[in-house]
Scaffold this motif. Sequence first.
Motif, PDB file in Angstrom:
ATOM      1  N   ILE A  64       0.870  -1.218   0.049  1.00  0.00           N
ATOM      2  CA  ILE A  64       0.114   0.026  -0.062  1.00  0.00           C
ATOM      3  C   ILE A  64       0.822   1.173   0.098  1.00  0.00           C
ATOM      4  N   GLU A  65       0.228   2.229  -0.314  1.00  0.00           N
ATOM      5  CA  GLU A  65       0.839   3.786  -0.319  1.00  0.00           C
ATOM      6  C   GLU A  65       0.333   4.570   0.553  1.00  0.00           C
ATOM      7  N   PRO A  66       0.474   4.606   1.802  1.00  0.00           N
ATOM      8  CA  PRO A  66      -0.163   5.189   3.021  1.00  0.00           C
ATOM      9  C   PRO A  66      -0.493   6.730   2.898  1.00  0.00           C
ATOM     10  N   LYS A  67      -1.403   7.230   3.208  1.00  0.00           N
ATOM     11  CA  LYS A  67      -1.743   8.867   2.959  1.00  0.00           C
ATOM     12  C   LYS A  67      -1.521   9.455   4.445  1.00  0.00           C
ATOM     13  N   PHE A  68      -1.078   8.695   5.355  1.00  0.00           N
ATOM     14  CA  PHE A  68      -0.685   9.209   6.480  1.00  0.00           C
ATOM     15  C   PHE A  68       0.524   8.554   7.304  1.00  0.00           C
ATOM     16  N   SER A  69       0.831   9.207   8.495  1.00  0.00           N
ATOM     17  CA  SER A  69       2.024   8.733   9.180  1.00  0.00           C
ATOM     18  C   SER A  69       1.487   8.173  10.296  1.00  0.00           C
ATOM     19  N   HIS A  70       2.123   7.061  10.898  1.00  0.00           N
ATOM     20  CA  HIS A  70       1.653   6.477  12.066  1.00  0.00           C
ATOM     21  C   HIS A  70       2.782   5.608  12.819  1.00  0.00           C
ATOM     22  N   SER A  71       2.905   5.324  14.004  1.00  0.00           N
ATOM     23  CA  SER A  71       3.886   4.311  14.325  1.00  0.00           C
ATOM     24  C   SER A  71       3.078   2.711  13.923  1.00  0.00           C
ATOM     25  N   ALA A  72       3.816   1.782  14.268  1.00  0.00           N
ATOM     26  CA  ALA A  72       3.719   0.543  13.978  1.00  0.00           C
ATOM     27  C   ALA A  72       2.312   0.014  14.787  1.00  0.00           C
ATOM     28  N   LEU A  73       1.547  -0.610  13.804  1.00  0.00           N
ATOM     29  CA  LEU A  73       0.242  -1.240  14.443  1.00  0.00           C
ATOM     30  C   LEU A  73       0.348  -2.630  14.840  1.00  0.00           C
ATOM     31  N   ARG A  86       3.052   8.261   1.693  1.00  0.00           N
ATOM     32  CA  ARG A  86       3.793   8.156   0.500  1.00  0.00           C
ATOM     33  C   ARG A  86       5.000   7.462   0.401  1.00  0.00           C
ATOM     34  N   VAL A  87       5.216   6.510   1.366  1.00  0.00           N
ATOM     35  CA  VAL A  87       6.222   5.611   1.447  1.00  0.00           C
ATOM     36  C   VAL A  87       5.497   4.200   1.437  1.00  0.00           C
ATOM     37  N   ASN A  88       5.976   3.103   0.518  1.00  0.00           N
ATOM     38  CA  ASN A  88       5.043   1.994   0.275  1.00  0.00           C
ATOM     39  C   ASN A  88       5.246   0.904   1.601  1.00  0.00           C
ATOM     40  N   GLU A  89       4.591   0.158   1.880  1.00  0.00           N
ATOM     41  CA  GLU A  89       4.522  -0.627   3.181  1.00  0.00           C
ATOM     42  C   GLU A  89       3.711  -1.916   2.926  1.00  0.00           C
ATOM     43  N   ALA A  90       4.441  -3.013   3.302  1.00  0.00           N
ATOM     44  CA  ALA A  90       3.614  -4.394   3.297  1.00  0.00           C
ATOM     45  C   ALA A  90       2.404  -4.376   4.433  1.00  0.00           C
ATOM     46  N   VAL A  91       1.398  -4.871   4.161  1.00  0.00           N
ATOM     47  CA  VAL A  91       0.643  -5.214   5.060  1.00  0.00           C
ATOM     48  C   VAL A  91      -0.373  -6.340   4.524  1.00  0.00           C
ATOM     49  N   GLN A 103     -10.222   5.649   3.179  1.00  0.00           N
ATOM     50  CA  GLN A 103      -9.569   6.612   2.231  1.00  0.00           C
ATOM     51  C   GLN A 103      -8.157   7.034   2.905  1.00  0.00           C
ATOM     52  N   ARG A 104      -7.492   5.999   3.534  1.00  0.00           N
ATOM     53  CA  ARG A 104      -6.264   6.297   4.298  1.00  0.00           C
ATOM     54  C   ARG A 104      -5.096   5.696   3.282  1.00  0.00           C
ATOM     55  N   CYS A 105      -5.234   5.269   2.483  1.00  0.00           N
ATOM     56  CA  CYS A 105      -4.196   4.544   1.670  1.00  0.00           C
ATOM     57  C   CYS A 105      -4.528   4.375   0.201  1.00  0.00           C
ATOM     58  N   ARG A 106      -3.556   4.073  -0.743  1.00  0.00           N
ATOM     59  CA  ARG A 106      -3.781   3.470  -2.056  1.00  0.00           C
ATOM     60  C   ARG A 106      -3.290   1.949  -2.133  1.00  0.00           C
ATOM     61  N   ILE A 107      -3.984   1.245  -2.799  1.00  0.00           N
ATOM     62  CA  ILE A 107      -3.475  -0.147  -2.846  1.00  0.00           C
ATOM     63  C   ILE A 107      -2.879  -0.444  -3.982  1.00  0.00           C
ATOM     64  N   LEU A 108      -1.550  -1.153  -4.054  1.00  0.00           N
ATOM     65  CA  LEU A 108      -1.021  -1.296  -5.404  1.00  0.00           C
ATOM     66  C   LEU A 108      -1.131  -2.559  -5.558  1.00  0.00           C
ATOM     67  N   PRO A 109      -1.760  -2.946  -6.782  1.00  0.00           N
ATOM     68  CA  PRO A 109      -2.197  -4.423  -7.103  1.00  0.00           C
ATOM     69  C   PRO A 109      -0.779  -5.195  -7.170  1.00  0.00           C
ATOM     70  N   PRO A 110      -1.119  -6.654  -7.127  1.00  0.00           N
ATOM     71  CA  PRO A 110       0.024  -7.561  -7.445  1.00  0.00           C
ATOM     72  C   PRO A 110       0.859  -7.303  -8.442  1.00  0.00           C
ATOM     73  N   ALA A 111       2.028  -7.920  -8.844  1.00  0.00           N
ATOM     74  CA  ALA A 111       2.362  -7.877 -10.115  1.00  0.00           C
ATOM     75  C   ALA A 111       2.014  -8.728 -11.067  1.00  0.00           C
ATOM     76  N   TRP A 112       1.105  -9.826 -10.853  1.00  0.00           N
ATOM     77  CA  TRP A 112       0.483 -10.787 -11.473  1.00  0.00           C
ATOM     78  C   TRP A 112      -0.743 -10.082 -11.951  1.00  0.00           C
ATOM     79  N   MET A 113      -1.348  -9.222 -11.472  1.00  0.00           N
ATOM     80  CA  MET A 113      -2.601  -8.468 -12.047  1.00  0.00           C
ATOM     81  C   MET A 113      -2.352  -7.514 -12.784  1.00  0.00           C
TER      82      MET A 113
END
Length: 261
Positions: A64-73, A86-91, A103-113
């Motif tokens: 995902i590409e977060p639209k927020f900043s937060h500590s680890a969940l 704007r820093v990609n993170e794996a979730v 509306q807190r992130c944008r999901i990057l589709p997997p490579a196979w999609m």
Amino acid sequence: PHLAEAFSRACDRILREEEVEFEDRRPGEVLLRVSRALLNMTLEAGSCTMAELEFLAMETIVTIEPKFSHSALRFISGTFGPFEARVNEAVPLWLALTLKKRQRCRILPPAWMRKEALRDILDQEQAEGVFTSIDYYYQEISDALFKSARDDINDADEVQALIEDIANVRQAKIRHGLKDLAKSSLDETTWSVQLTNMSAMELFLIKDLLPEALNNFIDFSRSGAIEAQSAASQAAATPRFADVETSGGVARRLRRFRSSV
């Protein structure tokens, strides 16, 4: 309770097979391995449902590409983050969909999609008789993304059409494979079927039909062998009459005897 117990047994199975501790692996990798082990166990038990398939697919790791900043969940399933805008993170997929709905992130589709990758997969599926390697939960993942994050997928309509074409080609292979299995079982006993690269949904659709079909084929082959053995035993026990040459010789001797008298 049933799902929790199965989850615990899946964790124990992975620990026994891999002989490692959970701390030695990333949480996402452990969860994916646990979910696959859980699916295999539920398929073996014949108790897996469509809802459970979707639940297991939600543990797939996406970017995902977060639209927020937060500590680890921190969750029971693992710790994800920290997050920076704007820093990609794996979730896990379930967390990505939750953030997307808010509306807190944008999901990057997997490579196979990607459109190009799907075209290559479709060409291979049409050209080869075996199943092409694709994500184990490709149908569940794509359905969830089309439903909740369609705006994050480039050329979404074309991508969806390609995935549907791939699923249709693979379903046709399953039908032809079952027909070929039935034909081959008439001549020889079929003890196993190769299911390499089949997805979770495809296995779910045939999990009841295929074992029953194999059992019927084996019973049919055994009954045919018993009938053939019985027929051979009856033929061996039946007395054989004299051949035509011998009977003809007897007839000629009788005629010679009557003429001499």
